[in-house]
Design a protein around this motif. Structure first.
Motif, PDB file in Angstrom:
ATOM      1  N   VAL A   1       2.423   1.779  -3.432  1.00 26.09           N
ATOM      2  CA  VAL A   1       1.634   1.950  -4.767  1.00 26.09           C
ATOM      3  C   VAL A   1       1.092   3.493  -4.213  1.00 26.09           C
ATOM      4  O   VAL A   1       1.086   4.306  -5.349  1.00 26.09           O
ATOM      5  N   VAL A   2       0.614   3.828  -3.207  1.00 25.03           N
ATOM      6  CA  VAL A   2       0.097   5.106  -2.905  1.00 25.03           C
ATOM      7  C   VAL A   2       1.164   6.302  -2.931  1.00 25.03           C
ATOM      8  O   VAL A   2       1.031   7.312  -3.509  1.00 25.03           O
ATOM      9  N   SER A   3       2.345   5.994  -2.414  1.00 26.50           N
ATOM     10  CA  SER A   3       3.404   6.974  -2.432  1.00 26.50           C
ATOM     11  C   SER A   3       3.930   7.130  -4.002  1.00 26.50           C
ATOM     12  O   SER A   3       4.009   8.335  -4.662  1.00 26.50           O
ATOM     13  N   PHE A   4       3.880   6.281  -4.848  1.00 24.70           N
ATOM     14  CA  PHE A   4       4.073   6.088  -6.171  1.00 24.70           C
ATOM     15  C   PHE A   4       3.020   6.993  -6.951  1.00 24.70           C
ATOM     16  O   PHE A   4       3.530   7.826  -7.923  1.00 24.70           O
ATOM     17  N   ALA A   5       1.780   6.581  -6.804  1.00 25.39           N
ATOM     18  CA  ALA A   5       0.742   7.380  -7.452  1.00 25.39           C
ATOM     19  C   ALA A   5       0.550   9.038  -6.954  1.00 25.39           C
ATOM     20  O   ALA A   5       0.317   9.691  -7.982  1.00 25.39           O
ATOM     21  N   THR A   6       0.858   9.370  -5.774  1.00 24.44           N
ATOM     22  CA  THR A   6       0.606  10.653  -5.367  1.00 24.44           C
ATOM     23  C   THR A   6       1.808  11.485  -5.428  1.00 24.44           C
ATOM     24  O   THR A   6       1.952  12.581  -5.250  1.00 24.44           O
ATOM     25  N   ARG A   7       3.095  10.638  -5.250  1.00 24.25           N
ATOM     26  CA  ARG A   7       4.400  11.454  -5.252  1.00 24.25           C
ATOM     27  C   ARG A   7       4.299  12.189  -3.916  1.00 24.25           C
ATOM     28  O   ARG A   7       5.093  12.951  -3.405  1.00 24.25           O
TER      29      ARG A   7
ATOM     30  N   CYS B   1       0.918  -1.183   0.093  1.00 20.44           N
ATOM     31  CA  CYS B   1      -0.025   0.175   0.045  1.00 20.44           C
ATOM     32  C   CYS B   1       0.918   1.154  -0.038  1.00 20.44           C
ATOM     33  O   CYS B   1       0.688   2.303  -0.769  1.00 20.44           O
TER      34      CYS B   1
ATOM     35  N   TYR C   1       9.207  11.360  -1.140  1.00 20.18           N
ATOM     36  CA  TYR C   1       8.198  10.207  -1.366  1.00 20.18           C
ATOM     37  C   TYR C   1       9.025   8.934  -1.336  1.00 20.18           C
ATOM     38  O   TYR C   1       8.624   7.792  -1.054  1.00 20.18           O
TER      39      TYR C   1
ATOM     40  N   ALA D   1      -7.787   3.598   0.095  1.00 22.08           N
ATOM     41  CA  ALA D   1      -6.770   2.801  -0.370  1.00 22.08           C
ATOM     42  C   ALA D   1      -6.545   1.747   0.756  1.00 22.08           C
ATOM     43  O   ALA D   1      -6.159   0.678   0.702  1.00 22.08           O
TER      44      ALA D   1
ATOM     45  N   PRO E   1      -9.445   9.366  -0.777  1.00 24.45           N
ATOM     46  CA  PRO E   1      -8.852   8.299  -1.562  1.00 24.45           C
ATOM     47  C   PRO E   1      -7.786   7.650  -0.794  1.00 24.45           C
ATOM     48  O   PRO E   1      -7.859   6.418  -0.911  1.00 24.45           O
TER      49      PRO E   1
END
Length: 398
Positions: free
Chosen positions: A59-65, A56, A292, A253, A249
């Motif tokens: 994925v979240v850090s990659f998606a939101t930076r 998690c 991130y 998540a 979001p």
């Protein structure tokens, strides 16, 4: 993205994973066992939680930076310790985990519910958390009373190292626990050989069972504690460090990944607060836009620790239960003190917070429903009554 990776973020990410796992995995094991998990099911739950929170975070850090650090719900695990076994055993607890996960997803997607959770009075939420944690925080004292030679080194390591750097206090206590286990506990011959054979945990699927008792005793209190004590503070930590996260979001998540972990014994994953401060702060990198990577590296570390959960659980099982609880209690001292201060800060809500705290800490269940739920209800009624009387007096004076 690779241009944003730096040695500073790499180090902070590794440190985050170590601190996040080592500081509270004993609480997770104690919580899962308290609600009926076997040793293999507890290992499976620990593995599922560590892997899902790592994925998690990635994925979240990659998606939101954004440096979004994820953790398992330590207050939630402490809640499980206080709740104990429920009718129907561990399958009912797993069913409650699934319901909690679904509620977290709904809270993220359905704004009114998210606002309702956010509107739970902070003094009551903190008082409930303090009441849940209190019993486990007594464990270090009980450990010293039962076995000074085993319990005292663990507590002294925590005190001495914490005097220099509180961040390393719990890892120091954990190291002392390992040394005490190796040199102070009579371990049967062949235990370490068996330990090497069980290094990797096997996932154990638990067929969930659903009941009203599980819903009220575990699912709802776990949902409230996770949202009020973890997810909402996690957003606050990011905002303090000048990030602008969109809460919905992120909540959804964590709920989805919690849903993945639940059938394998994991109770809940959520936004982190303490490790979030590590990843989002200037120590992760001078440039906020590159921090991130610390959360991503931390996520990778959690996945690795999760894969080794079998060995961790088997090693810990060699120790007397009170020593495991002592480490868990030391890991929760900071959370307890912080929640108590927040619960009793405002004079107007102290009585309501006191009722919530005392009912929760009593550990008494009414109608099969845990004290954490009734503590929140009692405190809420007291707060509503106090506010009603105050408004009536103001009206009469006018």
């Amino acid at each position: 993205m690779l241009k944003d990776l730096s040695p500073q973020s790499l180090f902070m990410g590794c440190l985050t994973a170590f601190v996040g796992f080592a500081s509270s995995f004993a609480v997770v094991l104690a919580g899962l066992r308290a609600v009926g998990a076997s040793e293999a099911q507890a290992a499976s739950g620990l593995m599922a939680l560590s892997i899902t929170m790592g994925l998690c975070a990635i994925v979240v850090s990659f998606a939101t930076r954004l440096p979004v650090s994820i953790a398992w719900s330590t207050p939630g695990a402490a809640l499980l310790v206080a709740t104990g076994a429920v009718t129907g055993g561990f399958p009912v607890a797993v069913g409650a985990f699934i319901i909690c996960s679904v509620l977290i997803v709904i809270a993220g997607l359905f704004r009114p519910l998210g606002r309702a959770v956010a509107s739970i009075p902070a003094p009551l939420a903190n008082a409930m958390l303090a009441g849940v944690i209190l019993g486990l925080c007594f464990a270090p004292v009980r450990a010293i009373a039962e076995s000074p030679a085993l319990g005292l080194p663990i507590v002294l390591a925590w005190i001495v190292v914490g005097a220099f750097n509180r961040l390393f206090a719990v890892p120091a206590a954990l190291l002392a626990f390992v040394l005490v286990l190796i040199f102070g506990v009579d371990i049967p011959d062949g235990s370490f050989a068996r330990l090497s054979q069980s290094l990797f945990a096997a996932p154990e699927f638990v067929l969930p069972a659903f009941s009203l008792t599980g819903l009220i005793s575990i699912a709802l209190p776990l949902f409230i504690v996770t949202m009020a004590s973890q997810n909402i503070p996690g957003i606050a930590v990011l905002k303090v460090n000048d990030y602008k996260p969109v809460p919905g979001p992120l909540f959804a998540a964590t709920g989805l990944f919690s849903l993945l972990a639940a059938p394998f014994g994991g109770h809940a994953v959520n936004l982190a607060a303490i490790t979030a401060a590590m990843c989002a702060g200037p120590d992760a990198h001078a440039d906020p836009k590159r921090r991130y990577w610390a959360a991503i590296i931390g996520g990778v570390g959690y996945v690795i620790f999760g894969l080794l959960a079998g060995g961790v659980t088997a090693f810990v099982s060699l120790a007397p239960a009170i020593l495991i609880e002592a480490v868990a209690g030391l890991a929760l001292v900071g959370a307890f003190s912080g929640s108590v201060v927040a619960a009793f800060r405002e004079p107007e809500t102290r009585e309501a917070a006191a009722i919530t705290f005392l009912v929760t800490a009593s550990g008494v269940a009414f109608a099969g429903i845990s004290g954490a739920f009734w503590g929140l209800v009692g405190g809420g009624l007291m707060m509503a009554l106090s506010q009603g009387i105050s408004r009536l007096r103001t009206k009469n004076k006018a």
